[in-house]
Design a protein around this motif. Structure first.
Motif, PDB file in Angstrom:
ATOM      1  N   PRO A   1     -25.862 -74.073  -1.719  1.00  0.00           N
ATOM      2  CA  PRO A   1     -26.234 -75.258  -0.949  1.00  0.00           C
ATOM      3  C   PRO A   1     -27.729 -75.250  -0.685  1.00  0.00           C
ATOM      4  N   LYS A   2     -28.342 -76.426  -0.657  1.00  0.00           N
ATOM      5  CA  LYS A   2     -29.777 -76.491  -0.331  1.00  0.00           C
ATOM      6  C   LYS A   2     -30.013 -76.070   1.113  1.00  0.00           C
TER       7      LYS A   2
ATOM      8  N   GLN B   1     -17.718 -80.522   3.776  1.00  0.00           N
ATOM      9  CA  GLN B   1     -18.207 -81.335   2.658  1.00  0.00           C
ATOM     10  C   GLN B   1     -19.040 -80.488   1.687  1.00  0.00           C
ATOM     11  N   THR B   2     -19.856 -79.614   2.229  1.00  0.00           N
ATOM     12  CA  THR B   2     -20.687 -78.746   1.381  1.00  0.00           C
ATOM     13  C   THR B   2     -19.817 -77.817   0.545  1.00  0.00           C
ATOM     14  N   LEU B   3     -18.813 -77.215   1.170  1.00  0.00           N
ATOM     15  CA  LEU B   3     -17.940 -76.292   0.437  1.00  0.00           C
ATOM     16  C   LEU B   3     -17.177 -77.029  -0.658  1.00  0.00           C
ATOM     17  N   GLY B   4     -16.650 -78.206  -0.332  1.00  0.00           N
ATOM     18  CA  GLY B   4     -15.964 -78.997  -1.351  1.00  0.00           C
ATOM     19  C   GLY B   4     -16.898 -79.377  -2.481  1.00  0.00           C
ATOM     20  N   HIS B   5     -18.127 -79.721  -2.118  1.00  0.00           N
ATOM     21  CA  HIS B   5     -19.135 -80.115  -3.106  1.00  0.00           C
ATOM     22  C   HIS B   5     -19.440 -78.965  -4.061  1.00  0.00           C
ATOM     23  N   LEU B   6     -19.544 -77.754  -3.540  1.00  0.00           N
ATOM     24  CA  LEU B   6     -19.837 -76.590  -4.392  1.00  0.00           C
ATOM     25  C   LEU B   6     -18.711 -76.358  -5.399  1.00  0.00           C
TER      26      LEU B   6
END
Ligand code: AMP
Ligand code: ZN
Length: 116
Positions: free
Chosen positions: A45-46, A61-66
């Motif tokens: 993540p950024k 959301q970040t975990l799903g995105h990764l």
């Protein structure tokens, strides 16, 4: 702002070079410096997060995105059907050495389970 002295934050801000394979508003993916398989990509993540152990509901959301980005890269690079492994080493027993959350995306050889 990233964590001071975090090498992955420095990759995000460009002060340490990397071979970027994917970038969007949430994450960046680049080749691991010491590949453990023919394909070895790290997705981070950024936003700085120390580890999976520090994630909370606001990181959903970040975990799903990764994970979705890992699957997309696997399809784009053509190894999804052959298969791959996604690993998140977490804290000491998990073998984590860089304390900025990252997903290892490994492909191009047969992996054993359980891992060592
Ligand atoms: P881990 O052991 O799960 O914390 O994984 C850290 C990973 O980061 C290792 O596979 C290292 O090879 C990789 N790594 C460390 N520094 C760099 C760098 N500057 N560029 C790319 N990969 C790196
Ligand atoms: Zn960081």
């Amino acid at each position: 702002m990233g964590a001071q002295d975090c090498i992955f934050c420095k990759i995000v801000d460009g002060s340490i070079p990397s071979t970027t394979v994917h970038e969007d508003d949430v994450c960046i993916a680049f080749n691991d410096l010491t590949p453990q398989a023919p394909t070895h990509i790290l997705l981070i993540p950024k936003e700085h997060v120390d580890s999976l152990a520090k994630t909370e509901a606001n990181h959903k959301q970040t975990l799903g995105h990764l994970l979705l980005s890992s699957a997309q890269i696997a399809r784009d690079k053509g190894f999804a059907d052959d298969g791959y492994r996604v690993v998140i080493n977490t804290n000491g027993d998990g073998g984590q050495t860089v304390f900025h959350l990252h997903v290892h995306l490994l492909a191009g050889r047969q992996f054993i389970f359980p891992p060592g």
